[in-house]
Design a protein around this motif. Structure first.
Motif, PDB file in Angstrom:
ATOM      1  N   LYS A 211       0.868  -1.175   0.000  1.00 19.84           N
ATOM      2  CA  LYS A 211       0.000   0.000   0.000  1.00 19.84           C
ATOM      3  C   LYS A 211       0.904   1.223   0.000  1.00 19.84           C
ATOM      4  N   LEU A 212       0.555   2.218  -0.806  1.00 25.66           N
ATOM      5  CA  LEU A 212       1.386   3.401  -0.978  1.00 25.66           C
ATOM      6  C   LEU A 212       0.686   4.629  -0.408  1.00 25.66           C
ATOM      7  N   ASP A 213       1.352   5.307   0.511  1.00 28.62           N
ATOM      8  CA  ASP A 213       0.862   6.563   1.081  1.00 28.62           C
ATOM      9  C   ASP A 213       1.526   7.689   0.306  1.00 28.62           C
ATOM     10  N   LEU A 214       0.784   8.296  -0.629  1.00 28.99           N
ATOM     11  CA  LEU A 214       1.374   9.304  -1.501  1.00 28.99           C
ATOM     12  C   LEU A 214       1.798  10.549  -0.727  1.00 28.99           C
ATOM     13  N   ASP A 215       1.051  10.924   0.293  1.00 29.17           N
ATOM     14  CA  ASP A 215       1.434  12.093   1.081  1.00 29.17           C
ATOM     15  C   ASP A 215       2.789  11.884   1.741  1.00 29.17           C
ATOM     16  N   LYS A 216       3.012  10.692   2.296  1.00 25.24           N
ATOM     17  CA  LYS A 216       4.304  10.407   2.923  1.00 25.24           C
ATOM     18  C   LYS A 216       5.413  10.359   1.877  1.00 25.24           C
ATOM     19  N   LEU A 217       5.100   9.829   0.702  1.00 31.51           N
ATOM     20  CA  LEU A 217       6.100   9.781  -0.360  1.00 31.51           C
ATOM     21  C   LEU A 217       6.495  11.190  -0.769  1.00 31.51           C
ATOM     22  N   LYS A 218       5.516  12.069  -0.940  1.00 28.14           N
ATOM     23  CA  LYS A 218       5.796  13.451  -1.327  1.00 28.14           C
ATOM     24  C   LYS A 218       6.665  14.157  -0.287  1.00 28.14           C
ATOM     25  N   GLU A 219       6.447  13.810   0.981  1.00 31.35           N
ATOM     26  CA  GLU A 219       7.230  14.410   2.064  1.00 31.35           C
ATOM     27  C   GLU A 219       8.605  13.757   2.206  1.00 31.35           C
ATOM     28  N   LYS A 220       8.852  12.721   1.396  1.00 29.22           N
ATOM     29  CA  LYS A 220      10.084  11.918   1.461  1.00 29.22           C
ATOM     30  C   LYS A 220      10.229  11.229   2.813  1.00 29.22           C
ATOM     31  N   ASP A 221       9.084  10.951   3.421  1.00 32.38           N
ATOM     32  CA  ASP A 221       9.048  10.155   4.646  1.00 32.38           C
ATOM     33  C   ASP A 221       8.923   8.693   4.219  1.00 32.38           C
TER      34      ASP A 221
END
Length: 402
Positions: free
Chosen positions: A179-189
């Motif tokens: 499962k991909l959390d795009l918000d966390k990806l954008k934050e580089k978390d």
């Protein structure tokens, strides 16, 4: 009959990064997703470099495969890639007792993404964002020099009764769902951006990749089910693929996503190679795009050596009442193939354009691809004109109108 004009980036948009240990040799096969709030495109790309610290037997340095993150704010013309660290990295454990991970149900399960995390595809299912990756339990050596899957396989994996079976013994590909959390990806978390869900294919059955799901369930065999495309290396191991020995596209249905590797799933042989540029294999390329009225555009690839290499085309499929979708249009012409000098072979002898991502912005279909298995390019075309062109062929690839 005029082909749709496909425009290609005149040079790579992302290349291997000198001095970056995890991405200094190859970057390729990028997945993409468009931000729902903006026109920013987010990318996960495959990358590798030598990892001598994990050379287990002195046979060859392993080349584990990582996923890196990049984004574009100008419709894919330019990309900002983060080479500071991988977005998603294999664990690279050789101790049998350490090759486990905690899944979304807080259960300790085998980590089939331990050695390599390859060829990402990003897609949405019932409003949730997911990522599929083709994974191996152990990192191979310099795989472009030949089959080096077993060079860094621990001795215990040679025993067929090991806890992971032939997936470890052969080091074949299993497809893992995150499962991909795009918000966390954008934050580089990155540590919080990915949640291990399950395997969608079984390496104890056959090497299997090019896997993703449709965005919504379909009614099949009287039940609303998830629907998945996959590409087994040996179709003959499935009852519906008996007598077929070249990698081909399958479609599968299951009531629960975690049932796809069980006997509860139903599989059907969906498409085999029928054109000369598909002689060795066919596989689906990236997530289906809805055309409305139960129709879907499918991007897919074919392989033939030595002349064509990996090339790309498209088909249109249509949902059926209480049954799997069927192909109604299949373009017999390869529409994307290596032409520019930087797309042509180098480490591999195979010409290759391999698309693993597609998004629509305005009137354009924007596609991301790996070129010569070493660099990343972007292509643009009119989505409407592409669909009109594919409709000019019947389900067998025969032209039905000019």
């Amino acid at each position: 009959m005029t082909k749709p004009n496909i425009r290609y980036s005149p040079e790579p948009v992302i290349e291997p990064k000198e001095g970056c240990d995890w991405a200094d040799t190859m970057v390729l096969n990028p997945a993409m997703v468009k931000d729902k709030e903006t026109d920013t495109i987010h990318m996960l790309f495959r990358a590798t470099g030598p990892w001598p610290q994990k050379n287990l037997k002195g046979l060859s340095d392993p080349y584990p495969i990582f996923l890196g993150y990049a984004k574009s704010d100008d419709n894919g013309q330019s990309w900002e890639a983060d080479f500071s660290r991988p977005a998603l990295a294999p664990a690279l454990e050789y101790d049998m007792d350490k090759i486990y991970v905690i899944d979304d149900e807080e259960k300790k399960v085998p980590n089939y993404a331990n050695g390599c995390i390859e060829d990402p595809r990003i897609f949405e299912v019932e409003g949730e964002l997911y990522l599929t990756t083709a994974c191996r339990m152990f990192p191979p050596g310099a795989y472009w020099e030949g089959d080096k899957r077993k060079d860094n396989r621990p001795d215990w994996a040679e025993d067929k009764f090991n806890p992971f079976g032939t997936a470890a013994t052969n080091n074949d590909t299993e497809t893992v769902l995150f499962k991909l959390d795009l918000d966390k990806l954008k934050e580089k978390d990155y540590d919080k951006a990915f949640q291990y869900i399950c395997t969608l294919t079984d390496g104890n059955v056959t090497d299997n990749r090019d896997v993703f799901l449709f965005p919504n369930k379909m009614k099949i065999d009287g039940k609303m089910q998830y629907v998945m495309l996959h590409r087994p290396d040996e179709p003959n191991v499935f009852k519906c693929g008996k007598g077929v020995h070249k990698p081909s596209i399958f479609i599968a249905a299951a009531e629960n996503i975690k049932d796809f590797i069980t006997e509860k799933a139903t599989h059907k042989l969906f498409a085999v190679g029928i054109f000369d540029w598909e002689e060795e294999r066919v596989g689906a390329s990236w997530q289906p795009i809805s055309l409305g009225n139960g129709e879907w555009l499918i991007s897919y690839h074919g392989k033939q050596l030595p002349d064509y290499g990996y090339t790309q085309s498209f088909m249109i499929i249509k949902e059926q009442e209480n049954d799997f979708p069927k192909i109604i249009h299949r373009c017999s012409e390869r529409l994307m193939y290596a032409q520019q000098e930087w797309e042509l072979p180098d480490k591999f002898p195979c010409p290759c354009i391999f698309t693993t991502g597609g998004v629509i912005i305005g009137e354009d279909l924007i596609m991301s691809y790996g070129a010569a298995d070493q660099k990343i390019g972007i292509a643009w075309t009119s989505f409407e004109k592409l669909v009109v062109f594919v409709r000019k062929f019947d389900e067998n690839g025969i032209k039905i109108c000019e």
